[in-house]
Design a protein around this motif. Structure first.
Motif, short mmCIF file in Angstrom:
data_model
loop_
_atom_site.label_atom_id
_atom_site.label_comp_id
_atom_site.label_asym_id
_atom_site.label_seq_id
_atom_site.Cartn_x
_atom_site.Cartn_y
_atom_site.Cartn_z
N ARG A 154 -34.96 -1.33 -28.48
CA ARG A 154 -34.02 -0.13 -29.12
C ARG A 154 -33.75 0.94 -28.26
NH1 ARG A 154 -33.66 -1.30 -34.53
NH2 ARG A 154 -34.89 -2.74 -35.37
N ALA A 155 -34.85 1.52 -27.32
CA ALA A 155 -34.64 2.72 -26.94
C ALA A 155 -33.63 2.37 -25.57
CB ALA A 155 -35.79 3.00 -26.01
N THR A 156 -33.79 1.06 -24.97
CA THR A 156 -32.80 0.70 -23.88
C THR A 156 -31.28 0.59 -24.32
OG1 THR A 156 -34.63 -0.32 -22.88
CG2 THR A 156 -32.51 -1.15 -22.01
N PHE A 157 -30.93 -0.06 -25.31
CA PHE A 157 -29.83 -0.15 -26.02
C PHE A 157 -29.32 1.15 -26.37
CE2 PHE A 157 -29.79 -4.88 -27.69
CZ PHE A 157 -30.25 -5.42 -26.35
N ALA A 158 -30.14 2.10 -26.73
CA ALA A 158 -29.64 3.22 -27.11
C ALA A 158 -29.05 4.13 -25.50
CB ALA A 158 -30.48 4.28 -27.65
N VAL A 159 -29.59 3.86 -24.60
CA VAL A 159 -28.98 4.30 -23.31
C VAL A 159 -27.75 3.55 -22.91
CG1 VAL A 159 -29.67 4.50 -20.71
CG2 VAL A 159 -31.49 4.93 -22.63
N VAL A 160 -27.99 2.18 -23.10
CA VAL A 160 -26.80 1.29 -22.60
C VAL A 160 -25.46 2.18 -23.54
CG1 VAL A 160 -25.66 -1.01 -22.83
CG2 VAL A 160 -28.16 -0.73 -22.11
N ASP A 161 -25.74 2.14 -24.69
CA ASP A 161 -24.54 2.66 -25.41
C ASP A 161 -24.01 3.92 -24.98
OD1 ASP A 161 -24.45 0.39 -27.13
OD2 ASP A 161 -26.04 1.40 -28.78
N ALA A 162 -24.69 4.85 -24.81
CA ALA A 162 -24.46 6.15 -24.40
C ALA A 162 -23.66 6.14 -23.18
CB ALA A 162 -25.67 7.02 -24.23
N ALA A 163 -24.34 5.15 -22.28
CA ALA A 163 -23.79 5.07 -20.64
C ALA A 163 -22.32 4.27 -20.71
CB ALA A 163 -24.44 4.28 -19.87
N PHE A 164 -22.15 3.42 -21.80
CA PHE A 164 -20.76 2.88 -21.75
C PHE A 164 -19.75 3.46 -22.77
CE2 PHE A 164 -23.34 -0.36 -19.56
CZ PHE A 164 -22.58 -0.52 -18.64
N ALA A 165 -20.18 4.40 -23.37
CA ALA A 165 -19.30 5.25 -24.33
C ALA A 165 -18.29 5.96 -23.53
CB ALA A 165 -20.05 5.96 -25.39
N GLN A 166 -18.83 6.42 -22.25
CA GLN A 166 -17.93 7.09 -21.36
C GLN A 166 -18.01 6.58 -20.18
OE1 GLN A 166 -17.83 11.40 -22.41
NE2 GLN A 166 -19.75 10.88 -23.19
N ARG A 167 -17.58 5.42 -19.92
CA ARG A 167 -18.13 4.26 -18.84
C ARG A 167 -17.41 5.16 -17.57
NH1 ARG A 167 -17.00 -1.32 -19.44
NH2 ARG A 167 -17.44 -1.42 -17.14
N ARG A 168 -16.42 5.70 -17.57
CA ARG A 168 -15.87 6.34 -16.48
C ARG A 168 -16.52 7.40 -15.78
NH1 ARG A 168 -14.11 1.96 -14.43
NH2 ARG A 168 -12.79 0.81 -15.85
N ALA B 177 -23.31 12.92 -16.62
CA ALA B 177 -22.44 13.37 -17.80
C ALA B 177 -22.54 12.35 -18.92
CB ALA B 177 -20.78 13.50 -17.43
N ALA B 178 -22.26 11.03 -18.68
CA ALA B 178 -22.17 10.09 -19.91
C ALA B 178 -23.75 10.19 -20.61
CB ALA B 178 -22.14 8.75 -19.25
N LEU B 179 -24.67 10.54 -20.32
CA LEU B 179 -26.15 10.54 -20.86
C LEU B 179 -26.65 12.15 -21.32
CD1 LEU B 179 -28.15 7.95 -18.80
CD2 LEU B 179 -26.64 7.70 -20.57
N ALA B 180 -25.65 12.94 -21.05
CA ALA B 180 -25.64 14.30 -21.68
C ALA B 180 -26.24 14.33 -23.09
CB ALA B 180 -24.59 15.28 -21.09
N GLY B 181 -25.21 13.71 -23.99
CA GLY B 181 -25.57 13.95 -25.28
C GLY B 181 -26.95 13.17 -25.38
N TRP B 182 -27.26 12.14 -24.89
CA TRP B 182 -28.31 11.22 -25.31
C TRP B 182 -29.83 12.20 -24.73
CZ3 TRP B 182 -31.59 9.80 -21.15
CH2 TRP B 182 -32.76 8.67 -21.35
N ARG C 9 -22.10 5.48 -12.22
CA ARG C 9 -21.78 5.14 -13.41
C ARG C 9 -22.72 3.97 -13.99
NH1 ARG C 9 -15.48 4.76 -11.77
NH2 ARG C 9 -14.92 6.98 -11.65
N GLY C 10 -22.61 3.77 -15.16
CA GLY C 10 -23.31 2.77 -15.90
C GLY C 10 -23.23 1.40 -15.59
N GLU C 11 -21.69 1.25 -15.15
CA GLU C 11 -21.40 -0.07 -14.90
C GLU C 11 -22.00 -0.81 -13.41
OE1 GLU C 11 -17.07 1.31 -12.86
OE2 GLU C 11 -17.39 1.07 -14.98
N GLN C 12 -22.71 0.21 -12.92
CA GLN C 12 -23.24 -0.19 -11.41
C GLN C 12 -24.86 -0.50 -11.67
OE1 GLN C 12 -21.51 3.60 -9.82
NE2 GLN C 12 -22.04 2.31 -7.98
#
Length: 305
Positions: free
Chosen positions: A239-253, A258-263, A284-287
């Motif tokens: 669950r914790a990992t999926f929360a990070v994944v969601d945050a990373a790809f919500a702003q994938r560019r 920056a993408a994980l600032a809110g998390w 970036r998360g895609e890497q």
């Protein structure tokens, strides 16, 4: 609803009777009998080609005596091929959301696959639980409705730890996303989440002409093999990992800082946690592969400001 069809004579199995697969005319005749008009809302594109369902079952490596889970059996084309491969000692657990189709499926199996065992469950696959199934499937083989393919696969892997492998037919672009590796254009949240559970790969294309009605998109097969239990962590870690994944790809560019600032609570805290996980804050998360997301999640402190 659960129906068990053990064979034509109240439990006597006939090992010698061949399974009769559908052809195009058989499928259309059954649809006409039911007054069925395939709906786009339910993703109803039925496979009418016997060679295609044989190919799917062969690639899925269904073994005699195995319990197989099928989602969205529809009129039963793939179901019959799965019953044939599983044999009299195996079983197919078919989850169908359309009550008309679910009600008709046992009769189709009794007529065309005598001596085989079918369990039908009338339910939404996104809500089905292990307790709803009267057999414990070890493989998932399905022609999935394209609009819900990703959440269905992830839900079933989370809910059914006994699923050790699978072969699913999905939209070609969805297949790309599910099987993509870090750094590839299609890599994203679905790729990383499926990688938590399993190793996935594309297993080949499926031509549009084998479906009725013919879909407006290309299809492909995705095969996956589950990791050993607990390889990446427990349910809390997932669950914790999926929360990070969601945050990373919500702003994938954006960079992960920056993408994980809110998390994390702020860009500075995101950078602190990324460095603690051994991850460059500017990437970036895609890497990142799923193991890196696990490491990032492991640095999180929910009580921190």
């Amino acid at each position: 609803m659960n129906d068990v069809i053990p064979g034509p004579d109240q439990g006597e199995r006939s090992d010698g009777e061949a399974v009769r697969l559908f052809g195009a005319s058989d499928l259309r005749a059954l649809a006409a009998e039911l007054g069925l008009r395939p709906t786009k809302k339910l993703g109803q594109n039925f496979v009418h080609d016997a060679n295609t369902v044989r190919r799917i079952v062969r690639l899925a490596a269904v073994e005699p005596g195995e319990a197989v889970l099928e989602v969205g059996p529809g009129l039963g084309s793939l179901t019959l091929a799965l019953l044939d491969a599983a044999g009299p000692e195996g079983a197919v657990v078919a989850v169908e959301v359309d009550p008309v189709l679910a009600e008709r499926l046992p009769a189709t199996a009794a007529d065309r696959a005598p001596g085989r065992v079918l369990h039908t469950v009338t339910a939404d696959a996104l809500r089905v639980r292990a307790a709803d199934l009267t057999a414990a499937p070890t493989a998932l083989v399905a022609n999935l409705p394209y609009n819900v393919a990703v959440p269905v696969v992830l839900h079933l892997l989370a809910e059914l730890p006994g699923l050790r492998r699978g072969l699913v037919m999905v939209q070609s672009e969805v297949a790309d996303r599910l099987a993509a590796r870090p750094g590839e254009p299609a890599y994203g949240g679905p790729s990383a989440k499926l990688a938590w559970y399993a190793d996935a790969r594309r297993a080949g294309p499926v031509p549009r002409g084998v479906f009725w009605p013919v879909p407006g998109v290309d299809s492909a097969l995705v095969a996956f093999t589950r990791h050993p239990d607990g390889e990446l962590g427990d349910e809390e870690t997932r669950r914790a990992t999926f929360a990070v994944v969601d945050a990373a790809f919500a702003q994938r560019r954006k960079s992960l800082r920056a993408a994980l600032a809110g998390w994390a609570g702020s860009p500075a805290r995101a950078e602190e946690r990324l460095r603690a996980a051994g991850v460059d804050p500017t990437v970036r998360g895609e890497q990142l592969g799923v193991e890196a997301f696990v490491a990032i999640a492991g640095t999180a402190d929910p009580a921190a400001p």
